[in-house]
Design a protein around this motif. Structure first.
Motif, PDB file in Angstrom:
ATOM      1  N   GLY B  46       0.789  -1.230   0.000  1.00  8.64           N
ATOM      2  CA  GLY B  46       0.000   0.000   0.000  1.00  8.64           C
ATOM      3  C   GLY B  46       0.816   1.272   0.000  1.00  8.64           C
ATOM      4  O   GLY B  46       0.265   2.363   0.152  1.00  8.64           O
ATOM      5  N   LYS B  49       3.691   1.635  -4.771  1.00  8.67           N
ATOM      6  CA  LYS B  49       4.585   1.121  -5.817  1.00  8.67           C
ATOM      7  C   LYS B  49       3.824   0.920  -7.127  1.00  8.67           C
ATOM      8  O   LYS B  49       4.242   1.409  -8.172  1.00  8.67           O
ATOM      9  CB  LYS B  49       5.208  -0.219  -5.384  1.00  8.67           C
ATOM     10  CG  LYS B  49       6.009  -0.148  -4.106  1.00  8.67           C
ATOM     11  CD  LYS B  49       6.674  -1.458  -3.791  1.00  8.67           C
ATOM     12  CE  LYS B  49       5.700  -2.574  -3.441  1.00  8.67           C
ATOM     13  NZ  LYS B  49       4.957  -2.328  -2.195  1.00  8.67           N
ATOM     14  N   THR B  50       2.723   0.190  -7.051  1.00 14.20           N
ATOM     15  CA  THR B  50       1.951  -0.075  -8.260  1.00 14.20           C
ATOM     16  C   THR B  50       1.421   1.224  -8.856  1.00 14.20           C
ATOM     17  O   THR B  50       1.414   1.400 -10.081  1.00 14.20           O
ATOM     18  CB  THR B  50       0.803  -1.040  -7.948  1.00 14.20           C
ATOM     19  OG1 THR B  50       1.358  -2.253  -7.434  1.00 14.20           O
ATOM     20  CG2 THR B  50      -0.011  -1.354  -9.175  1.00 14.20           C
ATOM     21  N   THR B  51       1.017   2.141  -7.992  1.00 12.14           N
ATOM     22  CA  THR B  51       0.516   3.430  -8.476  1.00 12.14           C
ATOM     23  C   THR B  51       1.610   4.175  -9.246  1.00 12.14           C
ATOM     24  O   THR B  51       1.345   4.763 -10.298  1.00 12.14           O
ATOM     25  CB  THR B  51       0.032   4.280  -7.296  1.00 12.14           C
ATOM     26  OG1 THR B  51      -0.909   3.511  -6.545  1.00 12.14           O
ATOM     27  CG2 THR B  51      -0.628   5.545  -7.770  1.00 12.14           C
TER      28      THR B  51
HETATM   29  N1  LIG Z   1      -8.889   1.287  -6.543  1.00 10.87           N
HETATM   30  C1  LIG Z   1      -8.440   2.019  -5.519  1.00 10.87           C
HETATM   31  N2  LIG Z   1      -9.251   2.923  -4.933  1.00 10.87           N
HETATM   32  C2  LIG Z   1      -8.805   3.653  -3.918  1.00 10.87           C
HETATM   33  N3  LIG Z   1      -7.593   3.560  -3.392  1.00 10.87           N
HETATM   34  C3  LIG Z   1      -6.739   2.682  -3.913  1.00 10.87           C
HETATM   35  C4  LIG Z   1      -7.117   1.864  -5.014  1.00 10.87           C
HETATM   36  N4  LIG Z   1      -6.063   1.094  -5.340  1.00 10.87           N
HETATM   37  C5  LIG Z   1      -5.086   1.410  -4.474  1.00 10.87           C
HETATM   38  N5  LIG Z   1      -5.488   2.357  -3.623  1.00 10.87           N
HETATM   39  C6  LIG Z   1      -4.691   2.961  -2.546  1.00 10.87           C
HETATM   40  O1  LIG Z   1      -3.489   3.417  -3.069  1.00 10.87           O
HETATM   41  C7  LIG Z   1      -2.439   3.160  -2.193  1.00 10.87           C
HETATM   42  C8  LIG Z   1      -1.249   2.623  -2.952  1.00 10.87           C
HETATM   43  O2  LIG Z   1      -1.592   1.435  -3.586  1.00 10.87           O
HETATM   44  P1  LIG Z   1      -0.567   0.640  -4.472  1.00 10.87           P
HETATM   45  O3  LIG Z   1      -1.331  -0.440  -5.149  1.00 10.87           O
HETATM   46  O4  LIG Z   1       0.185   1.590  -5.309  1.00 10.87           O
HETATM   47  O5  LIG Z   1       0.399   0.019  -3.379  1.00 10.87           O
HETATM   48  P2  LIG Z   1       1.620  -0.972  -3.554  1.00 10.87           P
HETATM   49  O6  LIG Z   1       2.810  -0.280  -3.002  1.00 10.87           O
HETATM   50  O7  LIG Z   1       1.710  -1.446  -4.946  1.00 10.87           O
HETATM   51  O8  LIG Z   1       1.230  -2.153  -2.588  1.00 10.87           O
HETATM   52  P3  LIG Z   1       1.453  -3.742  -2.729  1.00 10.87           P
HETATM   53  O9  LIG Z   1       2.807  -4.029  -2.199  1.00 10.87           O
HETATM   54  O10 LIG Z   1       0.404  -4.305  -1.857  1.00 10.87           O
HETATM   55  O11 LIG Z   1       1.268  -4.108  -4.166  1.00 10.87           O
HETATM   56  C9  LIG Z   1      -2.950   2.189  -1.149  1.00 10.87           C
HETATM   57  O12 LIG Z   1      -2.878   2.797   0.088  1.00 10.87           O
HETATM   58  C10 LIG Z   1      -4.375   1.924  -1.511  1.00 10.87           C
HETATM   59  O13 LIG Z   1      -5.186   2.115  -0.385  1.00 10.87           O
END
Ligand SMILES: Nc1ncnc2c1ncn2[C@@H]1O[C@H](COP(=O)(O)OP(=O)(O)OP(=O)(O)O)[C@@H](O)[C@H]1O
Ligand SMILES: [Mg+2]
Lengths: 254, 305
Positions: B46, B49-51
């Motif tokens: 969260g 990273k994916t964002t």
């Molecule tokens: N569809 C969505 N609607 C609202 N908030 C979202 C959505 N997808 C992700 N988020 C929020 O965006 C934030 C970042 O998410 P992201 O997917 O980029 O994390 P990440 O670092 O890739 O995590 P992970 O290691 O679990 O893959 C998270 O806190 C999540 O709550």
């Protein structure tokens, strides 16, 4: 090239959809039923078969366009297949256009299938083939192309169920807008009339594609009208596709 | 060495809910990736990273900031011409077979004819999926999907490969194979950007890392600079003597049977422990110096938040 690759894949996916075959089955059922219905009535039996047949192609084609069109983009987003696709060096409009053309191809093949079966049923009754029926069917297909674009527009921003409802509403309004024309004629000139006129221009008039009555009753159709209807369909569909592309262009795929 | 990818103060907020609530996910992300390196993007679940990766690939549009790929604005599809991407938990058209799936992307990338066949064969082999090539993707396991997903990402001979959690869902052998493939990509001169929270993998293969916490980059640089070579403490396992004997020399962490695990912070104490054990007829089972790991940095950072 990219568009055709996506279109081909969309076609591949669409032809696996059971909904398509269910609707096709119902259409065939209606053709057979019309023959049966023809036996029971006193009037012109052939006319009933033609009427019901053309109406069935139109109705079930429309349902195919809406039910499949509204899932077109939504499914890609929902199943997250769109991520890998759009990460490739392609424009979003290429993706949308490919999806659209893939479904139009599917609808085209389905229309051909339904028409062939319809004509065979009719042939078994009359032992002649009326080529003028093909004109009515061709314009039904044009209408289906437009309806597919409508479904695509709604599917770029809402869920399939909502998008289907919107598309259905569009379809109904499209077929009733001629009553607006009547209303305009009856109302005295003034503000109300101007508003109605604007509405009439914006709202689609899907009756433009309806040559069923003329064909069934073997009335002459002016070529100019055919040309105008075709142009109307082309412009309206292009406008809808443009709208879908504009909505889709800046969308986030979370 | 040129910069292959550069992010400059990228912001992104997600709006969600019926009455839109804003959630700031990226809070001014800046980092760059050099040509030819393996860059690790590290962060807890969260963190964003994916964002970040979706922003790079134009799947979402940042609210502010600039992203350039090979000097080209990421908003142009041209910028993605030399990029390969494997999403986390890859989802693909499940009615296609592995081979059809790769053929679809080859078509999309304008790879045709003989070259297409050769490439598909080569990459199926590379990711070890040639046996499953004619199986529909719906019948693939998660790790298998990950593998064809990687093949798909490499199809256009990308100069920059972006991998989101590439090791997720893989068994230990698969992880090793993926690591080897990634290191090989580097040898071929490609640049690799990979996100992960599996520190071990990143530590093993990455040249540089950036650590993201709650939407902010809290640390970045060469792995060697981030992790000090200094010995933090030494772990000593002694058998045959009670823990109380060593209480003045080191911290006893655990004891089982006749073994005692000691954490020794001062170097001169180690000699004294060895002497003590020899005098009292005990036995030293092992003696391991612990240097700082990425995990220590990571855990420290997360705790500070
Ligand atoms: N569809 C969505 N609607 C609202 N908030 C979202 C959505 N997808 C992700 N988020 C929020 O965006 C934030 C970042 O998410 P992201 O997917 O980029 O994390 P990440 O670092 O890739 O995590 P992970 O290691 O679990 O893959 C998270 O806190 C999540 O709550
Ligand atoms: Mg993630």
């Amino acid at each position: 090239m990219k568009v055709s690759t996506i279109a081909r894949n969309t076609f591949k996916e669409a032809k696996r959809d059971r909904v398509l075959y269910l609707l096709l089955f119902f259409a065939i059922l209606c053709f057979l039923l019309s023959r049966f219905l023809g036996l029971l009535t006193v009037g012109d039996r052939v006319k009933i078969i033609k009427d019901v047949g053309l109406a069935s192609i139109s109705l079930f084609g429309m349902l195919m366009a809406i039910l499949m069109g509204t899932g077109l983009v939504y499914k890609e987003i929902d199943k997250k297949t769109i991520f890998t696709l759009l990460a490739k060096p392609i424009h979003r409009w290429e993706f949308l256009l490919g999806k659209y053309l893939g479904l139009v191809l599917t609808i085209f093949i389905m229309t051909v299938l339904m028409s062939v079966i319809f004509l065979v049923v009719l042939f078994l009754h009359t032992f002649t083939i009326e080529w003028s029926l093909l004109i009515a069917i061709l314009y039904i297909f044009f209408e289906l192309c437009l309806m597919t674009a409508v479904a695509l527009v709604f599917s770029t921003f809402s869920t399939p169920i909502l998008a289907s409802l919107y598309s259905l509403a569009f379809y109904l309004i499209g077929h009733l807008s001629w009553s607006l024309e009547l209303l305009i004629k009856k109302i005295k000139s003034g503000g109300g009339r101007a508003i109605l006129k604007v509405l009439y221009i914006i709202l689609p008039d899907l009756e433009n594609f309806n040559f069923k009555t003329e064909v069934v009753h073997q009335l002459p159709i002016p070529t100019k009208l055919l040309g105008l209807s075709f142009a109307y369909g082309l412009v309206y569909t292009a406008f809808l596709l443009l709208l879908a592309i504009l909505i889709f262009r800046r969308r986030d795929f979370i | 060495m040129g910069k292959v990818l550069e992010l400059d103060r990228v912001y992104k907020a997600y709006k969600f809910g019926f009455i839109p609530k804003k959630k700031q996910v990226l809070k001014g992300i800046s980092f760059y990736v050099n040509e030819g390196e393996i860059f690790g993007y590290l962060g807890p679940n969260g963190a964003g990273k994916t964002t970040t990766i979706k922003s790079i690939l134009n799947l979402i549009f940042p609210d502010a900031g600039r992203i350039t790929i090979f000097g080209e604005d990421s908003l142009k599809p041209r910028a993605r011409e030399k990029v390969g991407f494997l999403p986390e938990n890859p989802y693909f058209y499940d009615y296609l077979t592995g081979r059809e799936f790769l053929a679809f992307y080859a078509d999309l990338l304008g790879i045709h004819g003989q070259q297409k066949e050769e490439k598909i064969k080569y990459f199926l082999n590379l990711v070890g999926m040639e046996k499953a090539a004619d199986l529909q993707l719906r019948k693939y396991s998660r790790g298998m999907l990950q593998r064809v997903g990687l093949a798909q990402a490499l199809l256009n001979d990308p100069a920059l490969v972006i991998l989101d959690e590439p090791m997720g869902g893989l068994d230990p052998i698969g992880r090793k194979e993926f690591r080897d493939i990634i290191v090989n990509l580097k040898k071929e001169g490609k640049t690799v950007f990979l996100s992960s929270h599996i520190l071990q993998d990143i530590e093993m293969i990455c040249d540089r890392v950036a650590i993201i916490l709650a939407g902010e980059i809290v640390n970045q640089g060469y792995l060697g600079d981030l992790i000090s070579e200094k010995v933090l403490y030494t772990e000593v396992i002694v058998a045959g003597l009670p823990a109380s004997e060593f209480s003045h020399l080191g911290e006893s962490v655990s004891a089982s049977g006749n073994r005692v695990l000691l954490k020794v912070y001062e170097e001169q104490h180690i000699d004294r422990i060895i002497r003590l054990v020899q005098e009292k007829n005990g036995k030293i089972i092992s003696l391991i110096p612990r240097t700082e790991t990425l995990e220590d940095i990571f855990v420290g950072l997360v705790k500070n938040q």
